[in-house]
Motif scaffolding. Structure first.
Motif, short mmCIF file in Angstrom:
data_model
loop_
_atom_site.label_atom_id
_atom_site.label_comp_id
_atom_site.label_asym_id
_atom_site.label_seq_id
_atom_site.Cartn_x
_atom_site.Cartn_y
_atom_site.Cartn_z
N VAL A 1 0.84 -1.21 0.00
CA VAL A 1 0.00 0.00 0.00
C VAL A 1 0.87 1.25 0.00
O VAL A 1 0.61 2.23 -0.72
CB VAL A 1 -0.96 -0.02 1.20
CG1 VAL A 1 -1.62 1.35 1.39
CG2 VAL A 1 -2.01 -1.10 1.03
N GLY A 2 1.93 1.23 0.83
CA GLY A 2 2.83 2.38 0.87
C GLY A 2 3.49 2.63 -0.46
O GLY A 2 3.63 3.79 -0.92
N ALA A 3 3.95 1.55 -1.12
CA ALA A 3 4.60 1.70 -2.43
C ALA A 3 3.61 2.22 -3.47
O ALA A 3 3.95 3.09 -4.29
CB ALA A 3 5.17 0.35 -2.86
N CYS A 4 2.39 1.69 -3.42
CA CYS A 4 1.37 2.14 -4.38
C CYS A 4 0.99 3.61 -4.14
O CYS A 4 0.80 4.39 -5.11
CB CYS A 4 0.14 1.26 -4.28
SG CYS A 4 0.42 -0.45 -4.85
N LEU A 5 0.87 3.96 -2.86
CA LEU A 5 0.54 5.35 -2.54
C LEU A 5 1.64 6.28 -3.02
O LEU A 5 1.37 7.36 -3.60
CB LEU A 5 0.31 5.48 -1.03
CG LEU A 5 -0.06 6.88 -0.52
CD1 LEU A 5 -1.36 7.37 -1.17
CD2 LEU A 5 -0.16 6.87 1.00
N THR A 6 2.88 5.87 -2.80
CA THR A 6 4.01 6.69 -3.26
C THR A 6 4.03 6.79 -4.78
O THR A 6 4.28 7.87 -5.36
CB THR A 6 5.33 6.08 -2.77
OG1 THR A 6 5.26 5.89 -1.35
CG2 THR A 6 6.50 6.98 -3.08
N ALA A 7 3.76 5.68 -5.44
CA ALA A 7 3.71 5.69 -6.91
C ALA A 7 2.58 6.60 -7.42
O ALA A 7 2.75 7.31 -8.42
CB ALA A 7 3.52 4.26 -7.41
N ALA A 8 1.47 6.57 -6.70
CA ALA A 8 0.35 7.43 -7.09
C ALA A 8 0.72 8.91 -6.96
O ALA A 8 0.41 9.73 -7.83
CB ALA A 8 -0.87 7.09 -6.24
N LEU B 1 11.18 2.38 -3.40
CA LEU B 1 12.14 1.30 -3.15
C LEU B 1 12.21 0.96 -1.65
O LEU B 1 12.37 -0.20 -1.27
CB LEU B 1 13.51 1.70 -3.67
CG LEU B 1 13.64 1.88 -5.19
CD1 LEU B 1 15.03 2.36 -5.56
CD2 LEU B 1 13.33 0.57 -5.90
N CYS B 2 12.09 2.01 -0.81
CA CYS B 2 12.10 1.75 0.65
C CYS B 2 10.93 0.89 1.06
O CYS B 2 11.07 -0.04 1.87
CB CYS B 2 12.09 3.08 1.40
SG CYS B 2 13.63 3.99 1.31
N ILE C 1 20.99 1.32 1.22
CA ILE C 1 21.27 2.17 0.06
C ILE C 1 20.06 3.01 -0.31
O ILE C 1 20.18 4.22 -0.61
CB ILE C 1 21.73 1.31 -1.13
CG1 ILE C 1 23.11 0.68 -0.82
CG2 ILE C 1 21.82 2.12 -2.41
CD1 ILE C 1 23.58 -0.32 -1.85
N THR C 2 18.86 2.41 -0.31
CA THR C 2 17.65 3.17 -0.67
C THR C 2 17.38 4.28 0.34
O THR C 2 17.01 5.41 -0.04
CB THR C 2 16.44 2.25 -0.76
OG1 THR C 2 16.31 1.49 0.46
CG2 THR C 2 16.56 1.29 -1.93
N PHE C 3 17.60 4.01 1.61
CA PHE C 3 17.39 5.06 2.60
C PHE C 3 18.47 6.13 2.50
O PHE C 3 18.20 7.32 2.71
CB PHE C 3 17.33 4.46 4.02
CG PHE C 3 15.93 4.20 4.49
CD1 PHE C 3 15.22 5.18 5.15
CD2 PHE C 3 15.31 2.98 4.24
CE1 PHE C 3 13.92 4.95 5.57
CE2 PHE C 3 14.02 2.74 4.67
CZ PHE C 3 13.31 3.72 5.33
N SER D 1 9.32 5.51 6.39
CA SER D 1 8.97 5.81 5.00
C SER D 1 7.64 6.57 4.94
O SER D 1 7.51 7.56 4.19
CB SER D 1 8.86 4.51 4.19
OG SER D 1 10.10 3.83 4.17
N PHE D 2 6.66 6.11 5.71
CA PHE D 2 5.39 6.83 5.75
C PHE D 2 5.57 8.22 6.34
O PHE D 2 4.92 9.19 5.91
CB PHE D 2 4.35 6.04 6.55
CG PHE D 2 3.57 5.05 5.75
CD1 PHE D 2 2.68 5.48 4.78
CD2 PHE D 2 3.74 3.69 5.94
CE1 PHE D 2 1.95 4.55 4.03
CE2 PHE D 2 3.03 2.77 5.20
CZ PHE D 2 2.14 3.19 4.23
N GLY D 3 6.44 8.35 7.33
CA GLY D 3 6.69 9.67 7.92
C GLY D 3 7.24 10.65 6.89
O GLY D 3 6.81 11.81 6.80
#
Length: 816
Positions: free
Chosen positions: A560-567, A598-599, A624-626, A783-785
């Motif tokens: 969900v987090g990745a999708c929200l970020t992608a959106a 990526l995170c 690395i991603t962070f 990541s959400f923060g």
């Protein structure tokens, strides 16, 4: 001339001694018809040999038989009587060769010890038909002693195997107070140590009847938890004990009889409650013609023979007119004529279908006869004497006969008879069980046998289905101090008590016992654990963060987090030309959103079974991603701070923070983390690890970091970047403008640092898969923060407040 010692009476009563007059001889009481039959068997064998033209032709055997009264004192008088005659006068044997060549006797071991010691100075051989004490096998102490009955060394082995066969671990022992009982006790205790049997009590029956002592023995037997009693005693000692046993109404005891009384008819007929008794008897045999010979013995044929008159009194309970007035109890018994026929029910005397001791007497006489025959018919040059010469047949010495006895070997009634180097016969027993007969009498039923000549462990054969146990029970009586410990537990010995008395303690976790009465519990191998019953080792449960409820929840949150970020990324790309997106370098915003995707996705690497590649990838990808994300935020922070300070006169800082320089900063900061991870993977990479220390009952499959220094360096570097961002953003938080990103960066980094500071103690203290879950939570929470603090306000304006997405509004120049 052959001597014979037989216990015609089975008990002795000592008269009162006042130390003022010379005491009279002890009186014998309790006539034993069975022992009288033994004596008649000796007479029968001698008469049979004298009629045999092939054995000792032209020689006649004579005999002198005396009553040993089943006690060593009377046996001493009897053996002296055999040597010297009934009168205490000097005998010619003291001056010439002994007229007595050998002695048959005695029945009891103590009596045989006394008799053998008395005969030994004269080197007169003695053959016992019923003395079984192992002490008599000592050739140094008893060089002239022989026997046709097995030694008790074999009997105690047979009894030990019997106890082992029926699981009797807790037994009592009652013996007579003599060598027979003491040596039997020593042998039993030696065997007990080998098979794990414990002695509950040991009592000795006094030689002279003592009611108080008998009651003490019976009280111990009654109060003991041992239900099996082994008894080594003769009929004379046991008779009064069983009488008191019956009077006290003691029940529930399984008697194991020694060969001395297991076939004693006088006890079986007197105490029918002893049905169920089991024990080993010497092997039986048949003596043809003996029964008819016994029927010829009656008071009319032997009117002056007191023993025959006592036999009639014992068989018919009557007193003969021929009996002298001084005879015992003559005035208290009815009168009989002596013409009464001997009937089958007089089994104590007439029973010849189950001959054991009687058969041994018969063999002993023939052993002497064959030895004499070999001595007389010697062949010069092959004899055991000095110069290989033959003995003088007109003046035979007892020691010469002993030499031939040691070497004698003959067959009688299809049985081979010989003696080993200790003077003992071959060991073989019948297992006898006392059972109630159809006529109400007690029968001696053979239910097995023990053959000492067979291989170890195969000597004992038992027909268990034929046995009747005490109390007419068909099931084996249980006699243990403590019940057996079931599998899954072990024995814990009680302090101060025998080894058979123990408590059952359950095995500890991780240990098992899969046998009954285990002494100790066996630890399971490292990768195994005990089941609930502690009876077997089962593979340990392997624990890792799998796609269970917790794993699925974290997976959904990550996706969900990745999708929200992608959106949000798509929204920003679509509105990339709007002021709110373009402000402060939209390229950095896209980099941050990509790194956040990526995170979120790298959290998925932590879910599932750890492998070599997943362990290396999860930590390096996360770090690395962070680092990329925080580097982008750091670049954005520097741009914000430089943008507001560049308005001052003479400040030319923006030319150093153009897009190209920002990319260099991001690349450089990320490259440092890449180098740290590369060194980590080369030097000590993370690897799958089975953690068996944290929990003993399960295997925690986790990724070991390989190098703690590298792991904390990675986290420390991310923390360093975050702290630098926080400081710079904090400095720019009060700069003018309606949309100052420094405030949101400050909050995002503050949340990021708070999450990872809280992660450290939680990570260290969390067990098993929860350690991985804590790490995933920290990744997702931080990541959400970052996503919400940095992009939620902009997304809100883009999507819901487009009127504010203008340059004038961002510059604070909106006309109200």
């Amino acid at each position: 001339m052959i001597g014979g010692l037989f216990p015609m009476h089975y008990r002795v009563e000592m008269l009162y001694w006042n130390y003022m007059h010379k005491p009279t001889a002890p009186q014998c009481f309790g006539f034993d018809p069975r022992a009288f039959r033994w004596a008649q068997a000796m007479r029968f064998a001698i008469e049979e040999i004298n009629k045999n033209q092939n054995l000792l032709p032209n020689f006649t055997l004579g005999y002198k038989i005396y009553d040993s009264c089943a006690t060593h004192v009377a046996a001493q008088r009897a053996v002296l009587g055999v040597l010297n005659g009934p009168e205490e006068t000097q005998n010619a044997m003291c001056f010439a060769a002994a007229p007595l060549l050998a002695v048959i006797g005695d029945s009891g071991s103590s009596q045989s010890v006394v008799a053998s010691n008395t005969l030994q100075p004269f080197r007169i051989p003695m053959i016992s038909y019923f003395s079984t004490c192992s002490c008599l096998s000592d050739r140094k102490q008893y060089p002239t002693f022989f026997r046709v009955v097995p030694s008790d060394d074999f009997q105690v082995k047979a009894i030990a195997q019997l106890l082992q066969r029926f699981g009797w671990k807790w037994v009592g022992i009652v013996t007579e107070d003599d060598d027979y009982g003491r040596y039997a006790l020593q042998g039993l205790l030696r065997e007990f140590r080998n098979i794990g049997v414990c002695l509950a009590y040991y009592e000795m029956i006094p030689k002279v009847y003592d009611q108080k002592r008998i009651h003490e023995i019976l009280r111990v037997m009654k109060q003991s938890t041992a239900k099996v009693v082994i008894n080594f005693a003769g009929e004379g000692e046991l008779y009064p004990l069983l009488k008191e046993y019956m009077d006290l109404n003691i029940t529930g005891i399984q008697w194991i009889a020694s060969e001395a009384w297991v076939t004693a008819s006088v006890l079986a007929s007197s105490y029918p409650f002893m049905v169920g008794t089991i024990g080993f008897a010497i092997r039986q045999g048949k003596v043809p013609g003996l029964k008819n010979y016994l029927l010829t013995v009656n008071p009319l044929r032997y009117p002056n023979h007191t023993m025959v008159q006592e036999l009639w009194a014992a068989l018919y309970g009557c007193s003969l007119n021929l009996l002298s007035s001084t005879s015992q109890n003559s005035t208290q018994l009815p009168t009989c004529t002596g013409e009464e026929p001997i009937r089958e029910q007089h089994s104590g005397y007439l029973n010849t279908s189950n001959l054991r001791v009687t058969y041994n007497v018969y063999k002993a006489v023939y052993a002497i006869a064959h030895s004499l025959h070999n001595l007389i018919n010697c062949e010069p040059g092959r004899e055991p004497f000095q110069n290989s010469s033959c003995a003088n047949t007109t003046n035979i010495y007892p020691w010469e006969l002993q030499q031939y006895l040691q070497e004698v070997s003959f067959t009688i009634l299809q049985e081979k008879v010989n003696f080993n180097e200790k003077g003992d016969a071959i060991s073989s027993y019948d297992l006898i069980n006392w059972q109630r007969g159809a006529a109400g009498n007690t029968d001696f039923v053979k239910v097995g046998m023990f053959d000492g000549s067979k291989d170890a462990g195969k000597e004992l054969f038992i027909q268990e289905e034929e046995i009747v146990w005490t109390g007419h029970q068909s099931e084996v009586l249980v006699s243990v101090c403590s019940d057996s410990c079931t599998p899954g537990s072990r024995k814990a010995v009680r302090r101060g008590e025998p080894l058979c008395c123990f408590d059952c303690v359950p095995c500890d976790d991780g240990k098992i016992s899969n046998q009954t009465d285990s002494v100790d519990c066996t630890p399971c191998p490292e990768d195994y654990w005990s089941n609930t019953a502690r009876t077997e080792c089962i593979p340990k449960a392997v624990e890792f963060l799998t796609h269970d409820a917790m794993g699925l929840t974290l997976t959904v949150i990550s996706v969900v987090g990745a999708c929200l970020t992608a959106a949000i990324l798509l929204v920003f790309i679509r509105h990339r030309n709007t002021p709110i997106v373009r402000v402060n370098n939209s390229e950095l915003s896209f980099f941050i959103l990509l790194s956040l995707i990526l995170c979120f996705l790298c959290a998925l690497l932590f879910i599932g079974e750890p492998t070599v590649w997943s362990c290396m990838l999860r930590h390096t990808a996360f770090s690395i991603t962070f680092s990329l994300c925080i580097s982008c935020i750091l670049g954005k922070t520097l741009v914000v701070l430089a943008a507001f300070t560049a308005t001052r006169p003479g400040n030319n800082i923006m030319k150093w923070l153009g897009p190209k320089q920002q990319r260099v900063i991001i690349f450089a900061c990320t490259l440092v983390q890449v180098l740290i991870c590369s060194m980590w993977l080369i030097a000590a990479p993370p690897f799958p690890f089975k953690n068996t220390q944290y929990s003993r009952s399960k295997i925690i499959l986790e990724c070991s970091v390989g190098s703690d220094w590298a792991f904390w360096s990675v986290l420390g570097y991310i923390g360093l970047l975050a702290c630098l961002c926080f400081v710079l953003a904090f400095l720019a938080r009060k700069l003018p403008g309606n949309f100052n990103e420094a405030k949101y960066i400050t909050f995002s980094i503050l949340i990021f640092c708070a999450v990872w500071l809280a992660f450290i103690p939680a990570y260290v203290s969390s067990p098993g898969k929860f350690t991985v879950a804590v790490e995933i939570f920290a990744i997702l929470a931080s990541s959400f923060g970052l996503l919400l603090c940095l992009f939620a306000p902009k997304s809100y304006i883009i999507l819901l407040k487009p009127q504010k997405n203008t340059k004038q509004h961002l510059m604070g120049k909106v006309i109200k």
